[in-house]
Design an enzyme around this catalytic site. Structure first.
Site, PDB file in Angstrom:
ATOM      1  N   LYS A  25       6.381  -8.539 -53.475  1.00 58.16           N
ATOM      2  CA  LYS A  25       7.293  -8.417 -54.611  1.00 58.16           C
ATOM      3  C   LYS A  25       7.369  -9.707 -55.414  1.00 58.16           C
ATOM      4  O   LYS A  25       7.202  -9.701 -56.643  1.00 58.16           O
ATOM      5  CB  LYS A  25       8.713  -8.067 -54.122  1.00 58.16           C
ATOM      6  CG  LYS A  25       9.786  -8.203 -55.192  1.00 58.16           C
ATOM      7  CD  LYS A  25      11.170  -7.900 -54.674  1.00 58.16           C
ATOM      8  CE  LYS A  25      11.959  -9.064 -54.157  1.00 58.16           C
ATOM      9  NZ  LYS A  25      12.668  -9.882 -55.154  1.00 58.16           N
ATOM     10  N   ASN A  26       7.630 -10.825 -54.730  1.00 51.88           N
ATOM     11  CA  ASN A  26       7.902 -12.052 -55.476  1.00 51.88           C
ATOM     12  C   ASN A  26       6.645 -12.643 -56.116  1.00 51.88           C
ATOM     13  O   ASN A  26       6.742 -13.467 -57.022  1.00 51.88           O
ATOM     14  CB  ASN A  26       8.627 -13.074 -54.592  1.00 51.88           C
ATOM     15  CG  ASN A  26      10.071 -12.646 -54.333  1.00 51.88           C
ATOM     16  OD1 ASN A  26      10.588 -11.756 -55.026  1.00 51.88           O
ATOM     17  ND2 ASN A  26      10.715 -13.243 -53.358  1.00 51.88           N
ATOM     18  N   CYS A 120      20.362 -10.849 -57.421  1.00 51.97           N
ATOM     19  CA  CYS A 120      21.272 -10.866 -56.267  1.00 51.97           C
ATOM     20  C   CYS A 120      22.273 -12.018 -56.413  1.00 51.97           C
ATOM     21  O   CYS A 120      21.948 -13.068 -56.971  1.00 51.97           O
ATOM     22  CB  CYS A 120      20.496 -11.084 -54.961  1.00 51.97           C
ATOM     23  SG  CYS A 120      19.534  -9.684 -54.412  1.00 51.97           S
ATOM     24  N   ARG A 125      23.562 -19.793 -59.287  1.00 51.49           N
ATOM     25  CA  ARG A 125      22.092 -19.802 -59.383  1.00 51.49           C
ATOM     26  C   ARG A 125      21.687 -20.544 -60.658  1.00 51.49           C
ATOM     27  O   ARG A 125      21.365 -19.936 -61.668  1.00 51.49           O
ATOM     28  CB  ARG A 125      21.544 -18.366 -59.358  1.00 51.49           C
ATOM     29  CG  ARG A 125      21.814 -17.659 -58.038  1.00 51.49           C
ATOM     30  CD  ARG A 125      21.108 -16.322 -57.926  1.00 51.49           C
ATOM     31  NE  ARG A 125      19.691 -16.442 -57.661  1.00 51.49           N
ATOM     32  CZ  ARG A 125      18.900 -15.417 -57.334  1.00 51.49           C
ATOM     33  NH1 ARG A 125      19.404 -14.197 -57.222  1.00 51.49           N
ATOM     34  NH2 ARG A 125      17.622 -15.594 -57.119  1.00 51.49           N
ATOM     35  N   ASP A 308      14.921 -15.548 -47.200  1.00 52.54           N
ATOM     36  CA  ASP A 308      14.964 -14.100 -47.430  1.00 52.54           C
ATOM     37  C   ASP A 308      14.945 -13.302 -46.128  1.00 52.54           C
ATOM     38  O   ASP A 308      15.212 -12.108 -46.130  1.00 52.54           O
ATOM     39  CB  ASP A 308      13.806 -13.667 -48.349  1.00 52.54           C
ATOM     40  CG  ASP A 308      13.989 -14.217 -49.760  1.00 52.54           C
ATOM     41  OD1 ASP A 308      15.123 -14.612 -50.092  1.00 52.54           O
ATOM     42  OD2 ASP A 308      12.998 -14.270 -50.508  1.00 52.54           O
ATOM     43  N   ARG A 400      14.876  -1.947 -54.691  1.00 58.17           N
ATOM     44  CA  ARG A 400      14.332  -2.983 -55.577  1.00 58.17           C
ATOM     45  C   ARG A 400      13.128  -3.669 -54.952  1.00 58.17           C
ATOM     46  O   ARG A 400      12.241  -4.139 -55.656  1.00 58.17           O
ATOM     47  CB  ARG A 400      15.405  -4.057 -55.829  1.00 58.17           C
ATOM     48  CG  ARG A 400      16.368  -3.745 -56.933  1.00 58.17           C
ATOM     49  CD  ARG A 400      17.265  -4.950 -57.163  1.00 58.17           C
ATOM     50  NE  ARG A 400      16.476  -6.172 -57.050  1.00 58.17           N
ATOM     51  CZ  ARG A 400      16.886  -7.294 -56.478  1.00 58.17           C
ATOM     52  NH1 ARG A 400      18.097  -7.383 -55.987  1.00 58.17           N
ATOM     53  NH2 ARG A 400      16.115  -8.344 -56.418  1.00 58.17           N
TER      54      ARG A 400
HETATM   55  N1  EPU Z   1      18.013 -24.299 -57.912  1.00 59.61           N
HETATM   56  C1  EPU Z   1      18.594 -25.278 -58.682  1.00 59.61           C
HETATM   57  N2  EPU Z   1      18.196 -25.405 -59.980  1.00 59.61           N
HETATM   58  C2  EPU Z   1      17.238 -24.602 -60.539  1.00 59.61           C
HETATM   59  C3  EPU Z   1      16.650 -23.603 -59.740  1.00 59.61           C
HETATM   60  C4  EPU Z   1      17.056 -23.474 -58.421  1.00 59.61           C
HETATM   61  O1  EPU Z   1      19.455 -26.023 -58.232  1.00 59.61           O
HETATM   62  O2  EPU Z   1      16.927 -24.773 -61.717  1.00 59.61           O
HETATM   63  C5  EPU Z   1      18.419 -24.153 -56.505  1.00 59.61           C
HETATM   64  C6  EPU Z   1      19.039 -22.785 -56.213  1.00 59.61           C
HETATM   65  O3  EPU Z   1      20.407 -22.753 -56.511  1.00 59.61           O
HETATM   66  C7  EPU Z   1      18.742 -22.638 -54.740  1.00 59.61           C
HETATM   67  C8  EPU Z   1      17.405 -23.354 -54.558  1.00 59.61           C
HETATM   68  O4  EPU Z   1      17.271 -24.205 -55.714  1.00 59.61           O
HETATM   69  O5  EPU Z   1      19.721 -23.303 -53.991  1.00 59.61           O
HETATM   70  C9  EPU Z   1      16.185 -22.462 -54.475  1.00 59.61           C
HETATM   71  O6  EPU Z   1      16.121 -21.574 -55.573  1.00 59.61           O
HETATM   72  P1  EPU Z   1      14.747 -21.021 -56.155  1.00 59.61           P
HETATM   73  O7  EPU Z   1      14.677 -21.398 -57.585  1.00 59.61           O
HETATM   74  O8  EPU Z   1      13.639 -21.409 -55.257  1.00 59.61           O
HETATM   75  O9  EPU Z   1      14.986 -19.453 -56.063  1.00 59.61           O
HETATM   76  P2  EPU Z   1      14.514 -18.334 -57.072  1.00 59.61           P
HETATM   77  O10 EPU Z   1      13.209 -18.728 -57.675  1.00 59.61           O
HETATM   78  O11 EPU Z   1      15.625 -17.948 -57.971  1.00 59.61           O
HETATM   79  C10 EPU Z   1      13.057 -17.043 -55.332  1.00 59.61           C
HETATM   80  C11 EPU Z   1      12.989 -15.652 -54.791  1.00 59.61           C
HETATM   81  C12 EPU Z   1      14.189 -15.389 -53.891  1.00 59.61           C
HETATM   82  C13 EPU Z   1      14.222 -16.432 -52.782  1.00 59.61           C
HETATM   83  C14 EPU Z   1      14.166 -17.851 -53.351  1.00 59.61           C
HETATM   84  C15 EPU Z   1      14.036 -18.925 -52.296  1.00 59.61           C
HETATM   85  C16 EPU Z   1      11.849 -14.482 -56.544  1.00 59.61           C
HETATM   86  C17 EPU Z   1      11.907 -13.475 -57.637  1.00 59.61           C
HETATM   87  N3  EPU Z   1      12.986 -14.718 -55.900  1.00 59.61           N
HETATM   88  O12 EPU Z   1      14.262 -17.120 -56.078  1.00 59.61           O
HETATM   89  O13 EPU Z   1      13.964 -14.120 -53.320  1.00 59.61           O
HETATM   90  O14 EPU Z   1      15.403 -16.300 -52.033  1.00 59.61           O
HETATM   91  O15 EPU Z   1      13.047 -17.971 -54.256  1.00 59.61           O
HETATM   92  O16 EPU Z   1      12.884 -18.726 -51.538  1.00 59.61           O
HETATM   93  O17 EPU Z   1      10.791 -15.022 -56.256  1.00 59.61           O
HETATM   94  C18 EPU Z   1      14.509 -11.985 -52.498  1.00 59.61           C
HETATM   95  O18 EPU Z   1      13.321 -11.669 -52.586  1.00 59.61           O
HETATM   96  O19 EPU Z   1      15.364 -11.291 -51.884  1.00 59.61           O
HETATM   97  C19 EPU Z   1      14.971 -13.216 -53.147  1.00 59.61           C
HETATM   98  C20 EPU Z   1      16.235 -13.419 -53.449  1.00 59.61           C
END
Ligand code: EPU
Length: 419
Positions: A25-26, A120, A125, A308, A400
């Site tokens: 998915k991701n 989610c 975020r 995750d 999803r």
């Molecule tokens: N963060 C910041 N600033 C930013 C971006 C992130 O402080 O600009 C922080 C977040 O608050 C968090 C950490 O960095 O504490 C990690 O966030 P990340 O940006 O890595 O998460 P994401 O890209 O929004 C993806 C996956 C999530 C998964 C996370 C961590 C996708 C679409 N989503 O989210 O997957 O939990 O990486 O591995 O790739 C899921 O599949 O259920 C899911 C939520």
């Protein structure tokens, strides 16, 4: 009506047999918007037939892409005729990954106007690291009325150090930089398998991205990307979900179409807890006959134990003898599912980013809800190991991200029905 659907799980069956893992998915939700950067047709194979993928494809169509499904897991996308860099609220609110439209549209048009994404709820975020990356490329970014306005005359290669390891920010910056003049260097980049998959996709289309999978990624800008064929990697989290399900319920399951390297942290934890894990080239076999023993799990970015799988790990630790802990090292708040698990007799205390879990003899079936995607999957696994019947509601979260979840579980012996 789909909203009233529920999964009815009768616990107690051991899981035995074979299950095949779908595309990630991701990775898919990053690769599909990356097609915006490509002139010509991208054929993308092994995409999972899940709601998040359908939504991101719909978004591309609304932007003007021509999309043709070859079969349920293969799609051809031609973004040549995309005519706008604006993605309004109604389009993006349904999922988090819609923020990849910002990087992709910037890379294509040097501008993007995208409403702030949904997704989610894990507490705050932020997207400050995405913005930091775009600004370093010379983009002016403004947030007005819930809309991200990003614009530059030209994108200039840059060197950025990410203050936090972020999958989303790393991917977004790669997307924006792929056609920028010069070489962009991302330091402290995320190393997740889906970051590597995106880089491999872009390279297959003619980009020059090196170092994905390490914490320094170098992107040498190219003039143009042209079409081609690409196959998405297997889903690390879906594979981990089935590994944990097999260890929790007991039995013997061969999980096929996986990259065992992506699952090393999970394998190590299951072995520590006294499940049996055998790795093959592209499969993993998990079995358990004896008791599970307590463990401490800490989630951290890849190659650490994935956040995750944290809710799934909690169910497993409920079944282990002794007192275990989980420390959530990625998100501020990812224990919303615990109250649901407590309805089933789980003994869990949450304090801040830590959960203390006391093993129980058995969970007991109860009506519960899926609070988010992985929390929902955790309830299903809890149902499999619970005594009696568990009914899980709010299935839209699970749909999803998991392709044929109940069919796959039923195929290895679970008593599960959607009604
Ligand atoms: N963060 C910041 N600033 C930013 C971006 C992130 O402080 O600009 C922080 C977040 O608050 C968090 C950490 O960095 O504490 C990690 O966030 P990340 O940006 O890595 O998460 P994401 O890209 O929004 C993806 C996956 C999530 C998964 C996370 C961590 C996708 C679409 N989503 O989210 O997957 O939990 O990486 O591995 O790739 C899921 O599949 O259920 C899911 C939520």
């Amino acid at each position: 009506m789909p909203a009233l659907e529920k999964l009815v799980v009768t616990g107690g069956n051991k899981l035995v047999g074979e299950v095949t893992i779908s595309g990630a998915k991701n990775a898919a939700v990053a690769v599909i918007p990356a097609a915006i950067l490509v002139e010509g047709v991208c054929r993308i194979e092994n995409i999972p037939a899940i709601k998040d993928v359908a939504i991101i494809i719909e978004m591309l169509e609304q932007l003007g892409a021509i999309v043709q499904y070859i079969d349920k897991n293969t799609v051809e996308i031609d973004c040549t005729k995309i005519h706008t860099y604006t993605a309004p609220y109604e389009m993006v609110i349904r999922m988090r990954a819609s923020y990849y439209l910002v990087g992709a549209l910037l890379g294509r048009f040097n501008r993007a106007k995208v409403a702030f994404p949904g997704g989610c709820d894990f507490g705050v975020r932020p997207i400050d690291q995405h913005i930091k990356g775009f600004e370093a490329l010379g983009v002016k970014v403004q947030m007005k009325h819930g809309i991200i306005h990003a614009a530059a005359d030209t994108l200039k290669a840059t060197q950025v150090y990410m203050d936090v390891v972020s999958v989303g920010a790393t991917i977004n910056l790669i997307l924006a930089a792929v056609k920028a003049k010069g070489t962009t260097i991302i330091e402290n980049a995320a190393k997740e398998p889906h970051v590597v998959d995106l880089a491999n996709f872009l390279n297959a289309m003619g980009a020059n991205v090196k170092g994905a999978g390490t914490d320094v990624i170098k992107i040498r800008g190219v003039e143009r990307l042209t079409g081609g064929t690409y196959s998405i990697i297997p889903d690390q989290i879906e594979a981990g979900t089935f590994m944990i399900a097999a260890a929790a319920a007991g039995g013997d399951v061969l999980i096929k179409n996986v990259i065992p390297k992506h699952l090393e942290s999970v394998t190590a934890k299951l072995v520590e807890m006294k499940a049996n894990v055998e790795e093959y080239d592209d499969a993993i076999r998990v079995s358990r006959t004896g008791k599970l023993v307590k463990a401490n799990v800490k989630t951290i970015p890849y190659p650490g134990f994935p956040t995750d799988l944290q809710p799934l790990a909690a169910v497993l630790l409920c079944m282990a003898e002794g007192t275990s802990t989980i420390t959530e090292g990625v998100w501020d708040s990812r224990f919303q599912y615990v109250d649901e698990l407590k309805r089933m007799g789980a003994k869990i205390k949450v304090e801040g980013r830590m959960a203390v879990i006391e093993g129980v003899e058995r969970l007991s079936g109860a009506p519960v809800k899926a609070v988010d995607l992985r929390g929902g999957a955790a309830m299903v696994i809890a149902g499999l190991v619970g005594e009696g019947i568990t009914e899980i509601r709010d299935l839209s979260h699970i749909d999803r991200g998991y392709e044929y979840f109940e069919e796959k579980l039923a195929g290895i012996g679970a008593d599960i029905r959607r009604i």
